[in-house]
Structure formats: C-alpha cells, structure tokens
Scaffold this active site. Structure first.
Site, short mmCIF file in Angstrom:
data_model
loop_
_atom_site.label_atom_id
_atom_site.label_comp_id
_atom_site.label_asym_id
_atom_site.label_seq_id
_atom_site.Cartn_x
_atom_site.Cartn_y
_atom_site.Cartn_z
N HIS A 78 14.87 24.96 44.80
CA HIS A 78 15.76 25.80 45.59
C HIS A 78 17.13 25.12 45.63
O HIS A 78 17.51 24.51 46.64
CB HIS A 78 15.21 26.00 47.00
CG HIS A 78 13.97 26.82 47.06
ND1 HIS A 78 14.00 28.19 47.29
CD2 HIS A 78 12.66 26.49 46.90
CE1 HIS A 78 12.75 28.66 47.28
NE2 HIS A 78 11.93 27.64 47.05
N LYS A 81 19.59 25.94 48.53
CA LYS A 81 19.33 25.40 49.86
C LYS A 81 19.54 23.90 49.94
O LYS A 81 19.70 23.34 51.03
CB LYS A 81 17.88 25.68 50.27
CG LYS A 81 17.51 27.12 50.52
CD LYS A 81 16.07 27.18 51.02
CE LYS A 81 15.63 28.59 51.35
NZ LYS A 81 15.42 29.39 50.13
N HIS A 227 6.66 33.66 45.62
CA HIS A 227 6.12 32.76 46.63
C HIS A 227 4.90 33.45 47.25
O HIS A 227 5.03 34.56 47.77
CB HIS A 227 7.15 32.49 47.73
CG HIS A 227 8.25 31.57 47.33
ND1 HIS A 227 9.10 31.84 46.28
CD2 HIS A 227 8.65 30.38 47.85
CE1 HIS A 227 9.98 30.86 46.17
NE2 HIS A 227 9.72 29.96 47.10
N GLU A 230 1.74 31.20 51.40
CA GLU A 230 2.12 29.87 51.87
C GLU A 230 1.70 29.75 53.33
O GLU A 230 2.52 29.67 54.25
CB GLU A 230 3.62 29.65 51.69
CG GLU A 230 4.04 28.20 51.80
CD GLU A 230 5.49 27.96 51.46
OE1 GLU A 230 5.93 26.79 51.56
OE2 GLU A 230 6.21 28.92 51.10
N ASN A 328 11.65 22.35 47.65
CA ASN A 328 12.88 22.12 48.42
C ASN A 328 13.28 20.66 48.45
O ASN A 328 12.43 19.77 48.32
CB ASN A 328 12.71 22.65 49.84
CG ASN A 328 12.43 24.14 49.86
OD1 ASN A 328 11.35 24.57 49.48
ND2 ASN A 328 13.40 24.92 50.29
#
Length: 433
Positions: A78, A81, A227, A230, A328
């Site tokens: 990501h 981010k 995704h 999760e 991330n």
C-alpha cells in the site's frame, strides 16, 4: 558490500543458490540449496554451472558459499498509505482504529505532492533492499482515485528501469450496486493498465456484487486482486463466493485474493471445501503475515490466541499458487515494516512454519509472486536473463534466517547499486517538522 569487478565479464564462484530459483542448474541440492558458479557478462547471466565445473576466470569473486538469490517481488503493498504513522498513529492497534484513522488522514492530507513524497520514499527503500517488482493497492474512492493513480503513473515511468510497478484500485464494495456508477473509476484503472480490487464483506447482496465486478472486469479487460475475509469470524465466506463467481462467469482473467484470514478459523471440513474450490477456480493467494499478526485478535489487556494467517500449507498442497508480501508499512494498519522481502520471508518462515523442510520456501517472495503478477521471467536465475541478483554472506538457512542480512549486495544488470536506505528525516517536511 562485496567488491564486484568492474570488467564486463566476471565470475561469482562458490555461490549457494536455492535450487528452485535456478531451474537450469543440475547441481545436487542439500536442504534445497545447490552450490554453483555464475558468469556475468554484459549485464546478463551468461552461465550457471555446478561449482568448480567451469574454467576459472581472472576476474572472479569467491563467495565462500554465500547465497545468491534473484531480486524480489513484493506483490501486495500500500504505497499510498505508507509512512503516515507519525501524523496518523492507530489509537488502539485494531482494524477499525486503522480504518478510521486512514480515512481521516486521507481526507486531510493526501494531495498529489503528499502521496508522491511518501511513495518515492517507499520505492527508494524497496529498491535498496533488492526488490524489482511491486504491486500496490491504491485507495480509490473519488476523487482520490484520480490523484493517486496520477501519482502512480508518474512513478511507474520514473522507476521503470529499476522497479516494475502495478496498481490495484481499492474501494468498498457498497459501490458495487446496480444503482452506482463507477464508470470513471473503471476508465481510470483501464487507462493506467491497473487492476480492479476492493474489500468485499459478507452481505445478502454479495453474489450480485461479484456478478457486477466480474462483468465489469471482463468488459474492460481487467484482472482482479481483492482483500478477502480479513477477520477471525469463521462465518466470513467471501473467499468461497469469489471462487464461485469466477467459475460462474467463466472469467478468463487472473484473480488474486489476499489475507483470507477467516479460512484458518473454519472447521476442517468447511476449510477443505473452500480450499478445493479455490484450486478449481485457479485463484492465487497471498498471505500478509506481519500485518495480520499485528491486527488480528487484538484486544486490550488480552494476549492474542491465533496468528492471523491463512492456510498456506493446505492451499499449496491443493495446487494453489501461494505467496507472502509486505502489505502496509508504517501506517495505521501496520506500525512497522520496511518493504524488505527478506524480513517478510524470515518472519513468514516463523509465523507460517514454512520450514522443516525449507527446500521450496524461497519461492514465496520470488518466482511464485512474479508468476502470479504475470512476470514469470522474474524471480529466477537463468542463463540469458539480466543479472538482477542479491548476494548474501549467509551460507545456510540458519545463517540466513537468524540475521537481517543488512550487509547484502544488490546487483542490477550485473552492477552493484547503492543500498543505503533513505533517511526518515526526508519525510519531515510533510509532517511539518
């Protein structure tokens, strides 16, 4: 860093190579490792032979058993981010805390300049570690999709000779209704050569939502990367719904699914049905062990009871292509990380028990993710291919997995690159420091 000869043709002697990553090497493998000599000429791997089988060149380096790997693929990141932690820390380390914090930060700060500065920092870091292919998910609720995809396209051009970049549009699935118009998003993704993504959640409309997703992907010629599940909730069966939708539509594009955490919480019979369907639908699965260890089963004052990862062993045994990736980096979804596939691999071995034996483990950050991303020529060491290699002093698995390997040498087209990592102070300006 090793002192690599400056001549156009030189030899790396007594190298240890994960045998899976050098398919043309016939040397015997011990614990999945083979000993070989490599000749590098004019940016390419000219030859790979069993150690001491080829003539000794004047320009040569004795690696004394040090490992040689191909450069890495980080297939789920990501970059939009990354590195916002200093201004947007997760208040409690939970998934919801991360989601709400990122939403607030993006609304306030994610200009093209801000995203570009952080993405550039991430790419410098990944390159220094030895990565050559990255797929990033980009938050794509309007108007952010045009901002972030614009930055991505500029970065892809700027970095094209160092890191190949792919992008996935990440969006909530409540826009996948018959009433919603997401034509502009589809147009932007198609124009950038991107993929359709999103984070679907179980709901009464899930099958219709997937029908619209697969119809749109087929119409616009887009692959899919989602995704999925999760969560620790065993009733989350989105993964099965995706597999059924792909089969129902006869979708011929590639479909990748990430996380799939709830699969590890389901009973054995249910999990087997899901795994078998995933294999039948030819989905590729990527686990994000460091991020999900951080997020899953987190409760204040309570020790976590499970690891947050998916059933990688069972999926692989069923013939599913599986990989691991960074996810991330220094943002509310994961406070740590450095886009270093060696760290990801080392922690994945421990978290997912990829060891005993380790014979085929190296593929999860090299050849398998490269193949999933449509670049099967990457992630392997082959004669006639660019000499994009990572050299380590570690000789055996225990040595490799016990230290961070921060003294590695990264070769791109046979020449060593500067592996100095960017200084976090380079980001101070966007935080008002």
């Amino acid at each position: 860093m090793l002192n690599i000869p400056t001549v156009r043709r030189y030899q790396l002697r007594n190298a240890t190579i994960p045998a899976d990553l050098a398919p043309g090497l016939s040397a015997p493998a011990i614990q999945g490792l083979a000993t070989a000599d490599l000749v590098i000429a004019d940016d390419l791997v000219e030859s790979i032979t069993p150690a001491a089988a080829a003539p000794l060149l004047d320009a040569s380096i004795d690696l004394r058993g040090g490992m040689v790997w191909p450069c890495f693929t980080d297939m789920h990141t990501h970059l939009d981010k990354g590195h916002i932690w200093e201004r947007a820390p997760n208040p409690d380390g939970t998934f919801m805390g991360a989601l709400e914090t990122v939403q607030a930060d993006s609304a306030s700060h994610w200009s093209a300049a801000d995203v570009s500065t952080r993405m550039e920092f991430s790419l410098k870091t990944a390159y220094a570690h030895g990565t050559q292919l990255i797929r990033t998910h980009l938050d794509s609720l309007p108007p952010q999709h045009r901002i972030s995809f614009g930055v991505f396209e500029a970065m892809r051009e700027q970095w094209k000779d160092r890191i190949a970049l792919q992008a996935v549009a990440l969006f909530p699935f409540d826009i996948m209704t018959e009433e919603a118009d997401f034509t502009d998003l589809l147009t932007v993704v198609q124009a950038s050569g991107g993929l359709l993504g999103g984070f679907p959640l179980m709901n009464p409309e899930i099958d219709r939502q997937f029908d619209r997703l697969f119809r749109a992907a087929a119409e616009y010629g887009l692959d899919i990367d989602l995704h999925v599940d999760e969560t620790a909730d065993p009733s989350a069966m989105t993964l099965m719904a995706i597999a059924k939708a792909k089969l129902r539509h006869g979708f011929e594009g590639a479909v990748t699914v990430g996380h799939c955490c709830s699969l590890a919480q389901q009973d054995d019979d249910t999990a087997k049905r899901v795994v078998d369907l995933v294999a039948k639908a030819d989905l590729a699965v990527v686990s994000l062990p460091m991020c999900n260890m951080y997020l899953q089963d987190r409760h204040s004052g309570r020790t976590p009871r499970w690891r947050g990862v998916t059933l990688l062993h069972e999926l692989r045994a069923a013939g599913v292509r599986v990989a691991v990736a960074s996810d991330n980096t220094r943002d509310p979804f994961y406070a740590y990380g450095d886009l270093d596939p060696v760290e990801v691999f080392r922690e994945s071995v421990r978290i997912l028990h990829l060891d005993h034996p380790l014979d085929h483990a190296a593929k999860v950050i090299t050849s398998t993710p490269a193949s999933i991303l449509g670049r099967p020529e990457l992630g392997v060491i082959a004669e006639g291919q660019p000499a994009d290699l990572v050299l380590f002093s570690a000789r055996r698995w225990s040595e490799f997995l016990s230290r961070p390997q921060s003294d590695r040498t990264v070769l791109r087209k046979g020449r060593p690159i500067d592996t100095t990592l960017p200084d976090y102070r380079d980001l101070d300006a966007i935080f008002g420091v």
